[in-house]
Structures are given as structure tokens and as C-alpha cells.
Design an enzyme around this catalytic site. Structure first.
Site, PDB file in Angstrom:
ATOM      1  N   ASP A 240       1.963  -6.332  25.714  1.00 29.43           N
ATOM      2  CA  ASP A 240       1.652  -6.785  24.361  1.00 29.43           C
ATOM      3  C   ASP A 240       2.193  -5.842  23.292  1.00 29.43           C
ATOM      4  OD1 ASP A 240       0.441  -8.768  25.766  1.00 29.43           O
ATOM      5  OD2 ASP A 240      -1.595  -8.010  25.505  1.00 29.43           O
TER       6      ASP A 240
ATOM      7  N   GLU B 218      -4.032  -5.612  36.112  1.00 31.42           N
ATOM      8  CA  GLU B 218      -4.097  -4.135  36.294  1.00 31.42           C
ATOM      9  C   GLU B 218      -5.241  -3.717  37.200  1.00 31.42           C
ATOM     10  OE1 GLU B 218      -3.981  -5.707  33.341  1.00 31.42           O
ATOM     11  OE2 GLU B 218      -1.858  -5.433  32.975  1.00 31.42           O
TER      12      GLU B 218
ATOM     13  N   ASP C  96      -1.150 -12.520  34.626  1.00 34.08           N
ATOM     14  CA  ASP C  96      -1.444 -11.539  33.590  1.00 34.08           C
ATOM     15  C   ASP C  96      -2.726 -10.791  33.986  1.00 34.08           C
ATOM     16  OD1 ASP C  96      -1.299 -10.188  31.216  1.00 34.08           O
ATOM     17  OD2 ASP C  96      -1.823 -11.874  29.940  1.00 34.08           O
TER      18      ASP C  96
END
Lengths: 573, 952
Positions: B606, B532, B529
Site C-alpha cells: 500500500d 503476513e 492479500d
């Protein structure tokens, strides 16, 4: 070619083995059939679907790993009909039965478990490559598995262990039951204590009531007398208007001083609370994660920053010193009330002095007449009652009233104690009142980063092991019962299935972004009081599973042999 | 609500603003001429590659900028156009502010994104007959493709069969901002009236707006931009194409909207700049977590596309112009052109051009370049149960037991960040996860898996060997000063492992070994996760662009690749956990780029527990599918907030069609495992889950197709029916692989029916009761809460496994059911792919791959092998020898079968006596709207064998 032949052969062998399975089994029942269903499987040449008797199948279709009966009864020993369930996606069923799932006729695959307890296991577990020894210790659930899984018969070992464990359980149960009896006895004793106390209190209250009545009468009497007296002024002729004023001033100042003291105490208390809160918020601002992106948190921090930036006057020492002075006793402040109170010859008195010039009999007559008249007037509401005006009460009345008040408050105390005890006497303390004996018991259990505390019938608390303080998880509100349906682990520490007592605790500490914490404590029979498991079922809603001898006996028990089966617990004799 | 102020608009992103202004200026001037010209003398053509030099004219008196151009024509029929800047290539520039960055334009995206498909076309040839000022190259199969290159101003027109399909620089927006030194100006001249249309007179350098050339600030962070302006931009037009798809990831419709205002359109370009966007909004061109700069344009009978291979921040403007039909000239139909404008902040220009003509061609060609979806382990396509967080090992085991108790299948349970000890990855919270081994063991009893999260930020703390090694080995991303960059994320102060560095990957691999990440085992898998990367205190919640990665590349150049380098490293690490135990890894990633499909699955990040997010998940997942990264899904139930029981149920009914199927929830939400909502919701959800499990053979086959042809796993209407103009924009229903299963999930509250769009004249049958729907157009299909609208298109054979099990592994040896859905001519066809679902032995032929065909005229159902024999083929066949087809259901059965009681079955290799055996047969007549159907009772044929069932 040879290889293909071989695999064809093994395929054939596999089919044969299924049929063999069906046929073998001591010539009695096909694989997977429990004794209570044996009667349906007697015919050696055909099989009739149990709940669809119009469908008669050749015996070769029994346990051939293909689902023919709409109720699945032709496949007691395979998983071919395991999809027959309202939980499966609906599909049209052959033989024109309704186009959804039919109800299975059998409770599951029957494991004989020779050397242990027989049981049913779900058809979905049959031939799935997993030896489900917990339910099927003889490994028969994988007998026709093509996964290559071989499940040996472990019933001897498992059965032995189980019997040993069962013996221990029974023993433990015995101990637990004994403990429960002790608890019940203790509860009984406590209850008797309460009842005794109720008796005592009732008698006491009767006496007190009589005393109060007498004192009330007394006060009324004295008051009545005093109402007349005022015409002449207080007996002993002490004080006049100034004294009255002084008395008033004194009372008023005393009252003010008392209140000032109280307010100051409250202020200090509030100041402490504010400091405490500010400290929490300061810490919160320091420690929060600015990028967590929680709007609520960000708003709170912003508001705190604004608040902290405001100019606020700190505590003023001089001001406090002044207060200290004011709160000192009057004597220390140089006021002598006596001086004013005992001043003779009040102005009011003078007015009545003319009586002194009258002859004594006349004076007495006049006096009594005036007095009667005055009482009459007062009692008829024409004249104001001196005691309801600002006129001070006489010492006699005050004393009488004082006695009455004391007697009344004693009575009140007794009464409220009685109410409490009476309520307690009828309060739900569970079966045989047993929880009465646990009222002051608290137990703890470590779980993760917390220690959890349960004080029976009182409260639940979460205590941080890493020094973040305690959190109230609820205060006792009521007892309930629920149906549980859970497997019991090998150590017996589980609530099992059946009706269980539950203690509900509510209105604990409020949760950030959530409700007030609450705890449901589910009790199951165990040898000693112990928290087995604590789970936060959803945000700030906790469930504790607790073992306690208090709930042993009858149907109120966890663990045990009945809890081993998953589907149905029909056992053979 | 998303915080718009945290993310840039085009106007706040200097290079985007400049290029939009450039475009506006060009549009405003009728005499606009692109200042780029190809020097004909420089042209060379060799081995399928055309090379030359483009000269960019600057103001009078300034030297022309030399831009080397290569156009490579690939064997696959794809063309690649690359443009660099000579001065930078040679390192002949000066960096400002003592920068440690490289001088070249970034040209290594290919080494991360591409894995093949680069063979130059032997057949590509220069055309002899061309007008002056043009160069023409024929390429592609049969020389059907041509690239017509205009020299001045430079432009390319790509044609197929002589028809123009794609045009480069047609609007003259090509813009490669060349390097220039910063000339310090007197203060008073700075920051003039920048809104004036100075771009109209670019020959006046004094007038150029330099406000966005050098340092740029946003949200309190200043980007030092040591190389000044360096954007690359190009307009790409699709004449005659009304629809463009692709360029994920955006929460938008499948058919992309225009971006320059107007009713129902966007005002902002689609943005690709991977970012952790909190509570992202629906129907927006805003950037999200991943980027795939691959766009396809579609019209009736033709699909073409471009892959803009650039890893820097990228914006894409889309406009459409409609040409109305000329009423005077018959036969000239009105058409719509789509014009796009691609703007990237830095790097070389590197564009692939695909000329189709089918969506399948594009999927394959793009896949040949960037790689196909990795064949996942079979558990990975079953149901995943996740929550932030299951709080203790006991909690996990309890959830595991509860699923069994409620007879709900699941395969994987997940742990979010709270399992770690104080957010230190590769550790377990010693108080909450006391015995991870025992937890894994219990899960393994039913062959279930655990996925644990591992993020790229490494906690900066004492006594944490991982961070100590990272620092000591100097493997973290650097700041602009060249020191290890420190930022904030979940653990507080952290460093970021720089997976652009081969040494970092080598080190990363060591961390996953069982004796290193203690408490894990063969059934532990990984979730990446925040890659980015998400940096809480960084600009736009990510890293400063002037940070420096391995090789001296600025973060600006490689930003969109960052996430992929990280999950790639994890994938490699998962291969090497234990010698001799090689299993297909499973890694879930939030951030991605072209090529991520080779090593990871993705989810849409999300989302919110709202109906609108359920609705948006379908176009998003469909778009992933046609963009080469189909192993995708959205969090079932919605991550933030508490879904109503109805929404939760509907989300499960939709989620069973996500290739990646996971329920997940935020830490502040109530528990919502499928057994939580109670009756009837739990039963309905269980049915949905069991439906997914029942169809796993079809799903696995679809994954295999994706892994070998690049085909999407769930497919939009246009992909299946590329000729059906009415269905091009349909993005609220989907087909599962090549099975003909057409699903229309309910995404509206209190709905009791849905309108399913049928594109063709085949019969479609309700999956559960065989109700027939026929005729192109919309059909109302009942959808009360307990009913999943799912149809079967005639003409397919669908493989299933009907026995409900606790996990997918336990179905491995279960028999198959084949559902033969006849088309209007009475035929059907389908395939099945099966392997061990775990190892890489399928690469040596360890699989079963068969085609089933039902020939209505002969009445034969046959199974033929379509696999290729390898060293492991026989061993696998042996292991599967006993796995049979237990039932064949024929839907839409011909009424001539009435009265038939048996069919004849023959199997290859069977003994002569068993060659023609009989199997039971039942026919059910059509009744009401339900079609006739028939069942072959236990034909006893092996799934891996050749066989024939004779219905005649």
C-alpha cells in the site's frame, strides 16, 4: 519434410487468400473499402496512397498485410496499418513522412453486412480472432485471420432481430414522442396556469397597493392628530403615569414570556439533536473498526470518549417545572393588569387640570394654540415625538397601523408569489418547457444495496435496502446539456451519443472525507421515465442515466441506428 | 504517516537488543574471544559433507553447549552451513507455562523454501596440507572455491581462487542462545541496572540481563516465550566489497545503507518480519510485507552472496569500513569492507554461501535452490486494472467497455474485498454482484480475465459453510492454549487457515472448484492479500508469536513463511479447479519468502500517490529482481491519495517497466482509470500502455529467461555492467531483460529531461527517433510529458508486435517486427521465446525459442532454433506456422546500404524455387543526431522457422 512442405504450402495459400480477398468482392472494391472510398481503388494495376499521392504502389501491395502508405490506405482490409494513431508509440515512418504518426485516411474496415446495416469497425479489430458481430455481422473482419477463428455470416439473423428491435424502437419512439407531446401539453397547461396566476396576482397587487397607500395615508393622518392630542393626554383620560408603566410592564412581560417559550422550545429541539448526535457517535464508537487505521476516525472516537467522560448535568425536572409555571398566563399567575391600567386620575392628568379652571372659549383657543405649537415643535424636531419615546400609542393609531400592516403583508405575500411565479414562468424547464410537467414526478431504481430515487427538478436520494437510512444526493440546481458518446446496449437503455439534457443536483449530504454529494442526471429518450443506471463516478459524485419521454424528438434521443457504429456512421443508400 | 509506535525497534525486540549489545561488547573489548570452538575430534568428511560439533563455552562450572554442525558442499559450487542445538534436537528441554509448542529448533524452512540444487559436490575434497587448528575443503567447479575452517574460535573463510570473499564469525558475533531453565530469582534482584555493560563479563551469570529472556510485552500484548531466549546470530563479512544488495522488502536504495548511525545512514538494522505496515515510509530499514534473506555483495569483477535461511523475525546490521590507500606502498588501493550481522529470533542456523563470480551465477544458483519464477500466462504480464473497489458487476462491465471505447488495451480487471457478501470469501455480494457469470462472460469476449481477492482470514459468523468446515476440520492456526485462534481483520472476528497443514491445503483446494466458488470460471484468478498475516488486533498488526501452527511449531518460528504457505496453497488450488483444464495459475501475493517466485507475483503493497513513492518503486522492484522474485510491481498511481494528472501519467510511463503492471487505488480516492484524466493525459497514458503491449514479446522472453536462469526481468546497471564501478549504486534506471532496452522513468515533478547513465562505449539509440547517445557517463535525454526516456543499447535484436489490440491474447497470431540495433562493430543478437501463453505444454516443448543474430561482416541476419524438441513441439509449430516476421528495422544501419532496394531472403524448408526470394528494402540516411536506419519490407519468414536475410 512433408510437414514443413505442408506448412509452407499453407503459408502460401494464406498469402494467396489475402490477394484473393482483395481481388474478389464482386470485382468492385477491395476488402474493407467503403463505397465512399471506392473511387480510390479503381485502378487495376496500381494504387496511390490517398493522402500521399506521391506514393504509387503496385496493386499487389494492396491488402497484402503490410503497411506501405503513411495514411494506411493501402490496407483497408487488414490490420497492418492499425498502429497509425496518435495513441500509438511514435516511430519513424518510411517514405520520409514526419517521424510521428500520420492520420489514417480511412475510418476503419468496412463491413458490408448484407442483410443488415453496413458499418466501419476499427482496424485494430480486424483479424484479431474475435468475431465482432455487434459491428460486423457478416464476419468479414476475421476473413483473413490466421488464428483459426471462423466467423460465419450472421447478418440475416442479426439484421432480422435488429429490424424487429428497430421496429419496436420506432414504435416505442412513437409512443414516447406521443407521451412527450402530452407532457409538453401538460407543461403548457401548467405554464398557462402560472401565467393566469400572474395576471390575477398583478391585479390583486394593484388593488392591494392602492389599499396600502390609503391606509398609510390614514395612519399618517391619525398619527398627526394623535401627536397633538398627547398634550392633553389620551382622549377619555384613561390612565396616568402608572398606567403607562403598567402597560410597559405588561408588554415587556408578554414579550419575555413569549421569548422564554420560544427559547425553551429551541432548547428542547437542541437537546433532541444532541441526543440524536450522541446516539450516532455512541454507535459509531461501537461499530468502527479500531484497526482500520484511519487517523480521522481514531481522532473522532478519542474526542467522543473524552466528551462522553465529562460530567454533564442532565435535564433538571424542577427547573422545567418552574419554567412551566412562568409560562402560564398572567391571570393564572395572579396578575390582573386591568386593575392597574384602568386606574383613574393619573399623576400626569393632574398637571393639566388647571385648564379646567379657564373659561371654555379660552380653553379651546389655548388648547388649539398649544396643540399647533406642539405639532410645530415636534415637526421641526424641537420637541420629541411622543410616539418615538416610550409613550404608548393610542388605540386608534394601533388599529390603523394594524390594518396597514395586514394590508402590507398581504401585498408582500402577493408580491412574493408573483415573483415566484414570474421566476417560474421564465425558469428553464428544458425544451418546450417540458420538465414543468415532471416537476412532481419521482422515480426509483434498485441498484446494489440501494434504491435510488430521482425527483425531477427537485432532488436525488439514495435509500439503503439494509436499513441504513436515506442519503440526499443533491438538490436541483440547474439544467445543462452535454455531449455523450456511448454505445447503446441491446435493450436500448443507454444515453447513446449526441447532445443530451442533464439535470444537476448539488449540495447533498456531505461525505465522510469527501465533498457534498452531487448527482448528474443524464436524460435520454425512452418510452417511460426510468432510471437506467446509477454510478458513483468518484467519491460521492454520482451519475444517473435516465430514460424519459420528455427528451424525445429532434436530436434529443438515445438509442437508434446511428449509435451502432464505433467510428463513423456513413451508411450507404 | 507510518505509525512507528506500532512496530518494534531493535531495542524493543529483546533478541535484537541482546545481540546488538553482544556486538557492542565484542567491539569494545580488544581481547574479545568468541566462546565457540569446533571439536577437531568430532570432524567427519563424507560425500561432500563436513560434520562435527561446536562447543559453546559457558561460565566456569557450567557444561559446554553441544551444537552439531554440518557444512555441505554442493555440486553447484554453493556451500551450506547448518548449526543446531543438540539438547533441543533431542527434546531434552522443559517448556515453560504448559506450552504446547515443539521443543526442537525449527528446521523445516528448507522444505518450504528449497526445491533443488542440493546435490552434494562429488569433487569436494579435504585439503591435506593445512595448519593445525584449521580444516580446509576445496570445492566448486575446478576446485576454485575453498572453505577454510578455523577450529577455535570457530570461524570460516570462503575463498575463490585463493582470495578471501566471505568470512563467518570474523568479528566473533556468532551467538546461539542455548536453552536454559528459568531460575526464579528473588524479586529485589530482578531488573537491575540493565544498561550496565554486563555483557563484558559474561562469565558472571548473576549479572546477565534477563529482562528480555522470558515474557516480553509490546503494545499491550505479552509474548509468553515458553522456550526463553533462543536467538541465532552470526557476523558475515565481505572483505573488499563496498556494495551489498538484496534482503527485500524495504523501501530503500538498491545499494544497502549502513545501519549503525552516521550521516545519511540508518540507526536501525534492516528488519525482516512480514507485517502490514500502513502508509509505510520511504528510505527506511523498517520491515515490510515480505522477506527474502538473500544478500549479495558486489565489487568490480566479483559478486558473492549469502542466503540466511531462517523464517523467524530477523534483523541485519550492516557496517562498512574503509581502508585508505597506503601512500607509501604503491599499488595498494584503498578498499571498503562490508560487515554484516544477522540476528534471528529462533530456529536453527542455516546459511548458504555463494561465491559467484558473476551476478548471473548468483541468480542461477539461488534459483536452483529456491526455484525459478513460474512462467506466467501471457495475460499476467499485460496491464491489470484494479481499484478498491469496482462496486457492482455493472460497474466492471462498464469499465471494460470504456477501455475499448477509448482504444486502451488492458487484460485484467480486479475485485477487492467489497465484492464479497459481508467479507465472506468465496461468496458474492448478492445485491452488488448479481450476475458474476455474465460479468465473466463479457470479459471473456475479449479474452480478458478477472482477479478476485481471497484472504487467509475466515469470517467467524453463522451460516457460513467455509468457517464451519474450517472449525469442524480443525484447520485454523491455534493460540498458545491450543484452541483455534480468533482475531480481527476485515470481516471482524476471524480465524486463519493454517496452510502449514497439508490437510488445510487439501481443503483449501476444494474451495476454488467452479461449483464451490460459484460464479467463477476459467478466466477468474486470485489475489492473496493480508497474508503476513495481517491481524488488526495482534501485536505489530500480526499474530502473537506464541500461536501454534501445524506440527506444533510456534508462529515465531515460521512467521516469515506464513504468507508463502498461503499463496502456495492457492496456487495448488488453482491447478485443480477443473479436471482436464490445467492452466498456469496466476496468484498475486503481498507477503512472500524465498521461493514465492515459484507460484506468485508480488506487489509492493500500500504505497502513496506521491512522487517519492514513484521514485522508491524502482529500487524496490529492481531489488526484487536480483533477489530471485522478479515478478514484481508497485501500484501505479499510488494506492492512498489522489495523484495529480501529471503524476498519474508519469507513473504509467514508469509502470510499463514493472514486470507486474497494475493500476490500483484506495476506496476513498477518485476514479483514475487511464481514460479519466482526459486530453492530453489519456492519450499519453494510452501510448505508454501500447508501448508495453508492443514490447510484450520482449517481456515474455525476459520472463522465460527468469524462469530458466533466475535472471531478473528488469535489471539494475551493476547486473548488466558488473565491471563498471561508477554504476554499482545506480538504481533509478533499468534494463528490460536481455534486450538492451534502457529505461529511465521520470520520477520528478515538472521534469522535461532526464539524465541517463550510460556505462559503456556502445551506441545507445532513442527508441522512438533513433537519436544516438554515445560515451560512458551521463547524457541528458529529453522527457517532456509525452516522451518516455527509453534507449536501445547497440548490439541487440528486439522483438515487437506493433498492432494495437484490445487485449494481449488478441495479439497471439499477429506478426512480429524485429528491431536490429547494431553495436559499434555492426553486430547484434537477440532471442525470442513464444508459447501458447496459457497451458503447461511448453514443458513438453510446445514453444518457439530462437536466437537472431546479425553478423555485420557478412551482412546476414539469421534465426536459429535454441529450443529443445519435445512431444508438443510440432503441434505448436503448426499452430504458429503462419505467424510471420512482417518487418525488420535495422537501427544504426551502415551507410553502404544507401541505394539498396532489396535483400535476399531464404527460409528453411522452402521449395527450391522460393529458396532465395527478394524482399523490399529501404534505407534512411542519418540526419542530425538521428542514426541511419533501414527497413526490410515483409520478408515473409515465419517466426518459428530458420531463415536468413542477406543484406550484402
Amino acid at each position: 519434410m512433408g510437414r514443413t512442405l505442408l506448412s509452407t504450402l499453407s503459408f502460401l495459400l494464406y498469402c494467396l487468400s489475402i490477394t484473393a480477398n482483395a481481388a474478389s468482392d464482386g470485382g468492385s472494391r477491395p476488402a474493407g473499402v467503403g463505397p465512399e472510398f471506392a473511387k480510390y481503388y479503381k485502378d487495376p494495376s496500381t494504387f496511390t496512397c490517398i493522402s500521399a499521392p506521391s506514393i504509387v504502389l503496385d496493386i499487389s501491395r494492396l491488402n497484402d498485410d503490410y503497411c506501405d502508405c503513411p495514411d494506411g490506405s493501402d490496407e483497408p482490409g487488414t490490420s497492418a496499418c492499425s498502429h497509425l494513431s496518435p495513441l500509438s508509440p511514435p516511430q519513424p515512418f518510411p517514405y520520409g513522412s514526419p517521424s510521428d504518426n500520420s492520420t489514417p485516411a480511412l475510418p476503419g474496415f468496412y463491413c458490408k453486412n448484407k442483410g443488415h446495416q453496413p458499418s466501419y469497425i476499427p482496424f485494430t479489430y480486424v483479424n484479431d480472432g474475435i468475431c465482432d458481430y455487434e459491428l460486423c455481422c457478416d464476419g468479414s473482419d476475421e476473413q483473413s485471420s490466421i488464428s483459426g477463428t471462423k466467423c460465419e455470416d450472421r447478418c440475416a439473423k442479426i439484421g432480422k432481430e435488429w429490424r424487429k428491435a428497430e421496429e419496436a424502437r420506432q414504435k416505442s419512439l412513437g409512443v414516447a414522442n406521443k407521451k412527450r407531446r402530452e407532457l409538453v401539453a401538460e407543461a403548457g397547461r401548467l405554464k398557462r396556469e402560472v401565467e393566469d396566476r400572474i395576471q390575477t396576482l398583478r391585479t390583486q397587487i394593484q388593488g392591494a397597493e392602492m389599499k396600502v397607500a390609503a391606509l398609510e395615508k390614514n395612519v399618517a393622518e391619525i398619527e398627526r392628530e394623535e401627536k397633538g392630542k398627547i398634550v392633553r393626554g389620551p382622549a377619555g383620560g384613561q390612565g396616568g403615569k402608572l398606567a403607562v408603566l403598567t402597560q410597559l410592564a405588561k408588554d415587556r412581560i408578554t414579550e419575555l414570556v413569549q421569548n422564554l417559550g420560544r427559547v425553551r422550545g429551541e432548547r428542547d429541539e437542541a437537546r433532541k439533536t444532541v441526543q440524536e448526535l450522541e446516539e450516532i457517535l455512541r454507535k459509531f464508537k461501537e461499530e468502527y473498526n479500531p484497526n482500520f487505521n484511519d487517523e480521522g476516525v481514531k481522532r473522532a472516537v478519542k474526542a467522543w470518549e473524552d466528551y462522553a467522560a465529562q460530567e454533564k448535568p442532565g435535564p433538571d425536572a424542577a427547573h422545567d417545572r418552574d419554567l412551566d409555571e412562568m409560562l402560564k398566563s398572567d391571570a393564572e399567575n395572579g396578575i390582573n393588569w386591568e386593575e392597574y391600567e384602568n386606574h383613574e386620575e393619573s399623576d400626569v392628568e393632574v398637571l393639566y387640570k388647571f385648564e379646567a379652571y379657564l373659561p371654555p372659549p379660552l380653553r379651546t383657543w389655548l388648547d388649539s394654540k398649544l396643540r399647533s405649537l406642539r405639532i410645530l415643535l415636534i415637526e421641526n424636531g424641537i420637541l420629541a415625538d411622543p410616539h418615538t419615546s416610550d409613550t404608548p400609542e393610542s388605540k386608534r393609531v394601533t388599529d390603523a397601523r394594524q390594518q396597514l400592516t395586514t394590508a402590507q403583508s398581504e401585498l408582500e405575500t402577493d408580491r412574493s408569489e408573483l415573483t415566484r411565479h414570474e421566476e417560474d414562468a421564465v425558469k428553464d424547464y428544458g425544451p418546450s418547457d417540458v420538465f414543468r410537467a415532471l416537476q412532481n414526478t419521482c422515480i426509483n431504481q434498485d441498484s446494489g444495496e440501494y434504491t435510488y430515487e430521482l425527483c425531477f427538478m427537485t432532488s436525488t436520494t439514495q435509500k439503503s435496502k439494509t436499513g441504513h437510512g436515506n442519503t440526499g444526493m443533491g438538490n436541483f440546481v440547474r439544467l445543462e446539456t452535454i455531449e455523450t458518446d456511448e454505445d447503446v446496449p441491446a435493450d436500448g437503455k443507454g444515453v447513446g451519443r449526441g447532445k443530451r439534457w442533464v439535470m444537476k443536483f448539488e449540495n447533498g449530504q456531505h461525505c465522510w472525507n469527501g465533498p457534498s454529494r452531487s448527482t448528474m442526471v443524464v436524460l435520454a429518450c425512452a418510452e417511460r421515465d426510468e432510471i437506467w443506471k446509477v454510478a458513483e463516478e468518484e467519491k460521492c459524485v454520482y451519475r444517473m442515466e435516465v430514460g424519459s419521454p420528455s427528451v424525445c424528438g429532434g436530436s434529443w434521443r438515445g438509442g437508434g441506428r446511428g449509435d451502432r457504429c464505433i467510428m463513423s456512421c456513413r451508411t450507404v443508400s | 504517516m507510518v505509525k512507528h509506535e506500532n512496530f518494534k525497534t531493535c531495542d524493543q525486540s529483546g533478541f535484537c537488543k541482546r545481540n546488538r549489545q553482544f556486538a557492542d561488547a565484542a567491539a569494545a573489548t580488544s581481547s574479545w574471544t568468541s566462546p565457540y570452538a569446533l571439536d577437531p575430534a568430532s570432524l567427519k568428511f563424507k560425500d561432500g559433507q563436513l560434520s562435527g560439533t561446536i562447543l559453546k563455552s559457558l561460565a566456569e562450572g557450567q557444561d559446554q553447549v553441544v551444537l552439531p554442525l554440518t557444512i555441505t558442499f554442493l555440486e553447484s559450487g554453493v556451500a551450506r552451513v547448518s548449526l543446531d542445538e543438540e539438547k533441543r534436537k533431542k527434546g531434552d528441554i522443559v517448556l515453560r507455562g504448559d506450552s504446547k509448542a515443539r521443543k526442537e529448533r525449527y528446521d523445516e524452512t528448507a522444505s518450504w523454501a528449497l526445491v533443488g540444487g542440493l546435490e552434494p559436490a562429488k569433487g569436494a575434497a579435504l585439503s591435506e596440507k593445512v595448519e593445525t587448528g584449521y580444516t580446509k575443503v576445496y570445492y566448486g567447479a575446478g576446485g576454485k572455491h575453498e572453505a577454510v575452517i578455523r577450529h577455535s574460535p570457530f570461524g570460516i573463510e570462503f575463498k575463490r581462487d585463493g582470495e578471501s570473499q566471505i568470512q563467518f564469525n570474523e568479528r566473533g558475533l556468532l551467538n546461539m542462545e542455548h536453552w536454559r531453565p528459568k531460575i526464579e530469582k528473588p524479586v529485589d534482584e530482578k531488573e537491575g541496572e540493565e544498561e550496565k555493560k554486563e555483557e563484558e563479563k559474561p562469565e558472571e551469570p548473576k549479572g546477565e540481563d534477563e529482562s528480555t529472556w522470558w515474557d516480553e510485552s509490546f503494545g499491550g500484548n505479552t509474548d509468553s516465550k515458553p522456550r526463553g531466549p533462543e536467538a541465532v546470530a552470526l557476523d558475515i563479512s565481505f572483505p573488499g566489497y563496498e556494495h551489498v544488495f538484496g534482503i527485500p522488502e524495504h523501501a530503500t536504495s538498491l545499494s544497502l545503507k549502513t545501519t549503525r548511525g552516521g550521516e545519511g545512514n540508518y540507526n536501525e538494522p534492516y528488519r525482516l518480519y512480514n507485517a502490514d505496515v500502513f502508509e509505510y515510509e520511504m528510505d527506511s530499514p523498517m520491515t515490510l510485507y515480505g522477506a527474502i534473506p538473500f544478500m549479495q555483495a558486489h565489487r568490480k569483477g566479483s559478486t558473492v552472496g549469502v542466503f540466511w535461511m531462517n523464517a523467524a523475525e530477523t534483523w541485519i546490521d550492516i557496517v562498512k569500513s574503509k581502508t585508505t590507500a597506503n601512500p607509501l606502498s604503491l599499488g595498494t588501493k584503498g578498499h571498503t569492507d562490508t560487515q554484516t550481522h544477522w540476528i534471528s529470533e529462533s530456529g536453527i542456523m542455516d546459511v548458504f554461501v555463494f561465491l559467484g563470480p558473476t551476478p548471473q551465477d548468483l541468480a542461477r544458483q539461488y534459483g536452483e535452490l529456491t526455484g525459478f519464477t513460474a512462467m506466467p500466462q501471457s495475460f499476467a504480464i499485460a496491464y491489470h486494472q484494479c481499484r478498491w473497489n469496482y462496486v457492482t458487476d455493472q460497474d466492471v462491465m462498464d469499465i471494460d467497455r470504456k477501455f475499448d471505447k477509448h482504444k486502451i488495451p488492458y487484460d485484467v480487471i480486479w475485485l477487492d474485498i467489497e465484492y464479497t457478501h459481508e467479507k465472506k470469501y468465496f461468496t458474492w455480494d448478492p445485491l452488488a454482484f448479481v450476475n458474476p457469470k455474465k460479468m465473466h462472460k463479457q470479459l471473456n469476449k475479449r479474452d480478458r480475465k478477472l482477479v478476485a481477492i481471497i484472504d487467509p482470514h475466515i469470517k467467524n459468523t453463522e451460516n457460513y459453510p467455509v468457517v464451519e468446515e474450517l472449525k469442524k476440520k480443525d484447520l485454523a492456526v491455534k493460540n498458545k492454549e491450543g484452541n483455534q485462534y480468533e482475531g480481527w481483520c476485515w470481516p471482524g472476528s476471524s480465524y486463519w487457515v493454517d496452510c502449514f497443514n497439508p490437510a488445510a491445503i487439501a481443503w483449501w483446494k476444494t474451495l476454488f472448484k467452479y461449483d464451490s466458488f460459484k460464479g467463477t470460471g476459467p478466466n477468474t484468478f486470485i489475489w492473496n492479500d493480508m497474508n503476513e498475516p495481517s491481524v488488526f488486533n495482534g501485536p505489530e498488526t500480526t499474530m502473537p508469536k506464541d500461536n501454534i501452527h501445524h506440527g506444533g511449531w510456534e508462529h515465531r518460528d515460521v512467521h516469515n513463511l506464513n504468507g508463502m504457505t498461503f499463496h502456495n496453497a492457492t496456487y495448488e488450488a488453482m491447478l485443480e479447479r477443473k479436471k482436464g483444464e490445467i492452466r498456469r495459475p496466476f496468484v498475486l501475493t503481498r507477503s512472500f519468502y524465498s521461493g514465492s517466485q515459484r507460484s506468485a507475483a508480488m506487489w509492493t503493497g500500500d504505497n502513496l500517490a506521491e512522487w517519492s513513492h514513484l521514485e522508491a518503486s524502482l529500487p524496490m522492484v529492481l531489488n526484487q529482481g536480483i533477489s530471485g522474485f522478479p515478478f514484481a510491481g508497485a501500484d501505479v498511481g499510488g494506492f492512498f491519495g489522489n495523484p495529480s494528472k501529471e503524476l498519474l501519467t508519469r507513473w504509467y510511463q514508469a509502470g510499463i517497466y514493472y514486470p507486474f503492471f497494475r493500476g490500483h487505488a484506495h476506496i476513498d480516492t477518485r476514479r483514475r482509470e487511464p481514460y479519466v484524466p482526459g486530453s492530453p493525459y489519456t492519450e499519453i497514458i494510452t501510448q505508454a500502455l501500447r508501448l508495453r503491449y508492443q514490447l510484450l514479446p520482449a517481456w515474455y522472453t525476459a520472463f522465460h529467461e527468469a524462469a530458466t536462469t533466475g535472471a531478473p526481468i528488469i535489471r539494475p546497471n551493476f547486473y548488466i555492467h558488473p565491471e563498471d564501478e561508477n554504476g554499482f549504486a545506480v538504481d533509478d534506471q533499468l534494463y528490460v531483460g536481455s534486450t538492451g532496452l534502457l529505461a529511465k522513468p521520470v520520477t520528478k515533478e515538472s521534469a522535461d529531461s532526464v539524465s541517463v547513465y550510460i556505462a559503456d562505449d556502445q551506441p545507445y539509440y532513442d527508441y522512438f527517433d533513433y537519436t544516438v547517445y554515445k560515451g560512458a557517463g551521463h547524457h541528458t535525454v529529453p522527457a517532456p510529458l509525452e516522451k518516455i526516456p527509453l534507449l536501445m543499447q547497440g548490439g541487440h535484436i528486439i522483438p515487437r508486435r506493433d498492432r494495437p489490440r484490445r487485449s494481449s491474447s488478441l495479439m497471439k497470431f499477429d506478426p512480429f517486427t524485429l528491431v536490429v540495433v547494431l553495436d559499434k562493430d555492426g553486430n547484434a543478437e537477440g532471442t525470442i521465446y513464444v508459447d501458447d501463453g496459457e497451458t503447461f505444454e511448453y514443458q513438453q516443448g510446445g514453444y518457439i525459442h530462437r536466437r537472431f543474430s546479425f553478423d555485420g561482416s557478412k551482412g546476414f541476419l539469421t534465426s536459429v532454433n535454441i529450443g529443445t524438441k519435445g512431444t508438443k513441439t510440432d503441434a505448436y509449430a503448426k499452430a504458429m506456422a503462419k505467424v510471420r516476421v512482417e518487418k525488420v528495422i535495422v537501427v544504426g544501419a551502415p551507410k553502404e546500404w544507401k541505394g539498396k532496394k532489396e535483400v535476399v531472403v531464404s527460409e528453411e524448408g522452402a521449395k527450391e524455387s522460393a529458396r532465395r526470394k527478394k524482399a523490399g528494402f529501404e534505407f534512411h540516411e542519418a540526419s542530425g543526431k538521428s542514426a541511419a536506419w533501414a527497413v526490410v519490407r515483409d520478408p515473409k519468414v515465419a517466426i518459428g522457422k530458420g531463415w536468413r536475410i542477406d543484406f550484402s
